[in-house]
Design a protein around this motif. Structure first.
Motif, PDB file in Angstrom:
ATOM      1  N   UNK A 354     109.376  18.165  68.079  1.00 39.98           N
ATOM      2  CA  UNK A 354     107.925  18.068  67.934  1.00 39.98           C
ATOM      3  C   UNK A 354     107.333  17.245  69.064  1.00 39.98           C
ATOM      4  N   UNK A 355     106.210  17.698  69.565  1.00 42.67           N
ATOM      5  CA  UNK A 355     105.462  16.912  70.540  1.00 42.67           C
ATOM      6  C   UNK A 355     104.452  15.997  69.889  1.00 42.67           C
ATOM      7  N   UNK A 356     104.443  15.993  68.536  1.00 44.62           N
ATOM      8  CA  UNK A 356     103.480  15.189  67.774  1.00 44.62           C
ATOM      9  C   UNK A 356     104.255  14.245  66.840  1.00 44.62           C
ATOM     10  N   UNK A 357     104.788  13.143  67.371  1.00 42.46           N
ATOM     11  CA  UNK A 357     105.615  12.246  66.545  1.00 42.46           C
ATOM     12  C   UNK A 357     104.871  11.613  65.379  1.00 42.46           C
ATOM     13  N   UNK A 358     103.535  11.558  65.467  1.00 41.07           N
ATOM     14  CA  UNK A 358     102.757  11.034  64.350  1.00 41.07           C
ATOM     15  C   UNK A 358     102.247  12.129  63.430  1.00 41.07           C
ATOM     16  N   UNK A 359     102.664  13.371  63.666  1.00 42.97           N
ATOM     17  CA  UNK A 359     102.169  14.506  62.885  1.00 42.97           C
ATOM     18  C   UNK A 359     100.996  15.169  63.594  1.00 42.97           C
ATOM     19  N   UNK A 360     100.959  16.493  63.568  1.00 41.97           N
ATOM     20  CA  UNK A 360      99.882  17.221  64.245  1.00 41.97           C
ATOM     21  C   UNK A 360      98.764  17.503  63.255  1.00 41.97           C
ATOM     22  N   UNK A 361      97.552  17.011  63.520  1.00 43.79           N
ATOM     23  CA  UNK A 361      96.451  17.212  62.572  1.00 43.79           C
ATOM     24  C   UNK A 361      96.050  18.689  62.485  1.00 43.79           C
ATOM     25  N   UNK A 375      95.501  11.371  59.272  1.00 44.22           N
ATOM     26  CA  UNK A 375      95.305  11.311  60.714  1.00 44.22           C
ATOM     27  C   UNK A 375      93.983  10.607  60.996  1.00 44.22           C
ATOM     28  N   UNK A 376      93.979   9.628  61.890  1.00 46.08           N
ATOM     29  CA  UNK A 376      95.146   9.050  62.567  1.00 46.08           C
ATOM     30  C   UNK A 376      95.950   8.167  61.628  1.00 46.08           C
ATOM     31  N   UNK A 377      97.200   7.968  61.944  1.00 48.29           N
ATOM     32  CA  UNK A 377      98.075   7.136  61.126  1.00 48.29           C
ATOM     33  C   UNK A 377      98.081   5.695  61.639  1.00 48.29           C
ATOM     34  N   UNK A 378      98.323   4.781  60.697  1.00 54.95           N
ATOM     35  CA  UNK A 378      98.630   3.398  61.063  1.00 54.95           C
ATOM     36  C   UNK A 378     100.142   3.320  61.264  1.00 54.95           C
ATOM     37  N   UNK A 379     100.549   2.938  62.472  1.00 53.38           N
ATOM     38  CA  UNK A 379     101.958   2.977  62.859  1.00 53.38           C
ATOM     39  C   UNK A 379     102.409   1.580  63.273  1.00 53.38           C
ATOM     40  N   UNK A 380     103.585   1.173  62.779  1.00 54.67           N
ATOM     41  CA  UNK A 380     104.213  -0.063  63.269  1.00 54.67           C
ATOM     42  C   UNK A 380     105.523   0.302  63.949  1.00 54.67           C
ATOM     43  N   UNK A 528      98.987  -4.608  57.272  1.00 52.78           N
ATOM     44  CA  UNK A 528      98.713  -3.347  57.974  1.00 52.78           C
ATOM     45  C   UNK A 528      98.831  -2.140  57.047  1.00 52.78           C
ATOM     46  N   UNK A 529      99.753  -2.177  56.112  1.00 55.52           N
ATOM     47  CA  UNK A 529     100.028  -1.062  55.200  1.00 55.52           C
ATOM     48  C   UNK A 529     100.195   0.243  55.987  1.00 55.52           C
ATOM     49  N   UNK A 530     101.262   0.328  56.790  1.00 56.19           N
ATOM     50  CA  UNK A 530     101.414   1.468  57.697  1.00 56.19           C
ATOM     51  C   UNK A 530     101.707   2.781  56.971  1.00 56.19           C
ATOM     52  N   UNK A 531     101.359   3.880  57.655  1.00 58.00           N
ATOM     53  CA  UNK A 531     101.723   5.218  57.187  1.00 58.00           C
ATOM     54  C   UNK A 531     103.054   5.652  57.788  1.00 58.00           C
ATOM     55  N   UNK A 532     103.455   4.959  58.839  1.00 51.36           N
ATOM     56  CA  UNK A 532     104.671   5.333  59.562  1.00 51.36           C
ATOM     57  C   UNK A 532     105.256   4.090  60.219  1.00 51.36           C
ATOM     58  N   UNK A 533     106.587   3.963  60.157  1.00 49.65           N
ATOM     59  CA  UNK A 533     107.277   2.847  60.799  1.00 49.65           C
ATOM     60  C   UNK A 533     108.394   3.377  61.684  1.00 49.65           C
ATOM     61  N   UNK A 568     104.181   6.193  50.447  1.00 49.45           N
ATOM     62  CA  UNK A 568     103.672   7.237  51.338  1.00 49.45           C
ATOM     63  C   UNK A 568     103.974   6.965  52.806  1.00 49.45           C
ATOM     64  N   UNK A 569     104.857   6.001  53.064  1.00 48.45           N
ATOM     65  CA  UNK A 569     105.175   5.614  54.443  1.00 48.45           C
ATOM     66  C   UNK A 569     106.505   6.248  54.860  1.00 48.45           C
TER      67      UNK A 569
END
Length: 659
Positions: A354-361, A375-380, A528-533, A568-569
């Motif tokens: 994938x070219x969209x590591x945070x997910x493609x909207x 989208x956009x995600x909070x990422x740590x 922060x409560x990230x969506x992705x780590x 959900x992270x």
């Protein structure tokens, strides 16, 4: 507080029967490629506790008969957890070392300070904490006169004989199969002797001496013959970084080019290892060669990748004949034909890209590794040291920022001991000259002069670093990290320096994880409560900091279970400068273009203090940017060889699902 969850990560579901066979018959079938009995445990803790208990029982038996037990012990880290268990038994009044004699396997020579000696190390790890009698501690003297070495070595052998021989020799495996400090080419007939350290041994020892320049030129070590005369030999090996060494020691032919294999003929030898260090043994890595398998998607993927390499074919060109000739006929029985297996695994691997590591909207994410929403995600991005983020996932980090995600980077440790003194001197000279030009306040100038004088003239080897020097070294790394983050697109307010307390000892030896470390990480996560780590899952890190940092994050996650945001992270693990994920584990592969790879290199180069002069570059002579590019290009080349698209480079990630 669960502080060792990283040891419980099993990236592939390995049925227990492969590492804990039910009976002797099953063991002989599964281990038929193994020339040394090998005992595999799920974690370092489990294996160490069992081994410590076995030898403690033997010590007690000898005590009942008023006999001594003689141990030959190394000064390295492989035995640390065993020693901790013995100390716990002793403090609980369950074990005495009054009848134990210890012979040190090796000692550096010539020593200029006791602080970094093997004797000091083993005293710190064990001997100072139990009731062993001083006269029962035998060791080579790293300060003796050169003319005395030959006679000492002969006497050391005689002392071992006078003690009744070595009852248990316990040690780890060094680089290229080194045992003790017997390097490749050492004669099997060798007794205790002096040897010059080769370049690999010097690099491995550099972490004890803070710099390769401080490592002594030689070592006094027991020879292979001395070791083979021990009544029992136990080889300990822990962690993914030792997997290839274990495989060679246990399964390859005996050869002095890999000294550990020379112990294969001993009648009472065994290897004790965890599942990660055993990962390259045939029964673990290629179980279809020794038994029928319980096939799941990951194991099938591993088998197909192996088959492609054996046949030098891409996935879609594999035939029924290829499967049958390489012991994979079971897959044909399950899927009717090679074509069906090929298509299944080809699609499975293709969906990792994938070219969209945070997910493609606004896209169908059913076959993508990451979700389209939110989208956009909070990422740590957690980084153990202040450069692991750009070394390991610099391309993905930039991609996440370019794709407008709210990206935070959290540096877990200061990395202050990994800065050379000359870097501090250079910065202090700059600071002094600037202050003289623009301010009349002499306080800063005086402090800079004091640090320069200390580092140039007064510093003594082996002592903990001064607080002022640690502050300067930590500041250098902090500002380098800040510069690299800005270059990658991370906002200043999203850069976090956690400075976890376990690391701040001023020496290579670190403290254990504590609640203070966990509280710092939990506070950041809850804020922060990230969506992705993204976390460093590099258990092959030779210095151990990555594992401790991963344990801290996993323990914090375990404590926060049940919080809605965490449910959900998504948590992704990256690897560092030492190795890449195996293809069967990869859940997300992010292609990196030539231009993005150049940006990644430039971000790594912002960490100037970690270039050629860095104290802890490890065994690999290449610089970090060179290692990273080689690894990322090799991953892309593997995808190409399997018949998928050809990319310049790929950064790979494995998903972690909390236990």
């Amino acid at each position: 507080m669960k502080t060792n969850l990283s040891s419980k990560i099993t990236l592939t579901r390995i049925p227990g029967r492969f590492y804990h066979p039910e009976n002797a018959y099953e063991h002989s079938v599964l281990a038929r490629f193994e020339k040394i009995p090998t005992y595999i445990y799920e974690s370092i803790e489990e294996g160490s506790v069992i081994l410590a208990g076995e030898i403690a029982l033997e010590i007690k038996k000898r005590q009942q008969d008023s006999r001594k037990l003689t141990l030959a012990l190394p000064g390295g880290r492989s035995t640390r957890r065993v020693f901790e268990e013995w100390i716990s038994m002793h403090r609980a009044g369950k074990l005495s070392f009054a009848n134990v004699a210890v012979f040190l396997v090796s000692e550096f020579y010539p020593l200029t300070s006791e602080a970094s000696s093997s004797l000091t190390n083993i005293k710190d790890m064990l001997l100072n904490h139990v009731d062993i009698r001083p006269e029962n501690i035998h060791y080579p003297d790293g300060f003796m006169n050169k003319d005395a070495i030959y006679d000492f070595c002969r006497q050391y052998e005689q002392d071992i004989a006078d003690a009744g021989g070595i009852d248990y020799l316990i040690m780890g495996i060094g680089h290229r199969g080194r045992i003790g400090y017997n390097a490749p080419g050492t004669a099997v007939s060798s007794r205790t002797h002096f040897a010059m350290l080769d370049s690999d041994s010097r690099k491995e020892a550099s972490q004890l001496f803070h710099s390769i320049d401080n490592v002594p030129t030689g070592v006094i070590t027991m020879g292979l013959s001395t070791m083979l005369n021990a009544k029992n030999i136990i080889i300990l090996s822990w962690g993914a970084g030792k997997a290839q060494d274990v495989k060679q020691t246990v399964e390859d032919k005996a050869s002095d080019s890999f000294p550990a294999t020379c112990l294969q003929g001993h009648p009472a030898i065994k290897v004790v290892t965890d599942i990660q260090a055993a990962g390259e043994l045939t029964r673990i890595s290629r179980p279809w060669l020794v038994s029928s398998c319980e096939w799941d998607t990951k194991l099938i993927r591993r088998a197909i990748v192996w088959l492609c390499r054996m046949t030098e074919k891409p996935i879609l060109k594999l035939t029924n004949k290829d499967y049958n000739e390489h012991e994979l006929g079971e897959l044909l029985a399950l899927y009717d034909s090679a074509y069906n297996v090929n298509i299944k695994i080809f699609n499975d691997i293709q969906h990792t890209i994938t070219g969209w590591p945070g997910g493609k909207p606004n896209a169908d994410d059913s076959n993508r590794p990451e979700r389209a929403t939110p989208y956009p995600k909070k990422v740590i991005v957690f980084s153990p040291h202040p450069d692991d983020d750009v070394i390991s996932m610099g391309g993905t980090l930039r991609r996440l920022c370019d794709q407008k995600h709210d990206v935070h980077v959290a540096y877990q440790t200061s990395g202050n001991i990994a800065v050379g003194d000359e870097e501090v001197i250079r910065y202090c000279e700059y600071l002094r000259d600037v202050c003289r030009q623009y301010t009349k306040d002499e306080t800063v100038c005086s402090k800079a002069e004091e640090i320069i004088r200390y580092l140039c003239c007064e510093k003594k080897e082996g002592l903990p670093e001064k607080r002022d020097v640690l502050f300067m070294k930590g500041t250098i790394r902090r500002e380098e990290a800040r510069t690299a983050c800005r270059y990658s697109g991370v906002k200043d307010e999203n850069i976090h320096f956690l400075d976890l307390p376990f690391y701040e000892t001023g020496t290579v030896k670190k403290n254990s994880l504590s609640e203070k470390d966990l509280d710092i990480i939990k506070k950041l996560l809850q804020n922060i409560r990230p969506d992705q780590m993204f976390v460093a899952g590099d258990l092959a890190d030779p210095h151990g900091t990555h594992k401790v940092c991963l344990d801290a994050i996993l323990a914090a996650i375990d404590d926060l279970k049940g919080e809605e945001w965490l449910e959900n992270c998504r948590i992704w693990m990256y690897r560092g400068a030492w190795a890449e994920w195996e293809m069967d584990h990869i859940g997300m592969a992010v292609p990196i273009s030539p231009e993005e790879l150049r940006f990644k290199r430039n971000a790594i180069l912002k960490h100037r203090s970690q270039a050629e002069s860095a104290p802890f570059l490890g065994d690999d002579e290449r610089l970090f940017w060179q290692r990273a590019e080689y690894r990322n290009r090799a991953t892309a080349e593997l995808y190409k060889q399997l018949g998928l698209a050809s990319y310049e480079a790929i950064e790979a990630f494995v998903r972690y699902i909390p236990l």
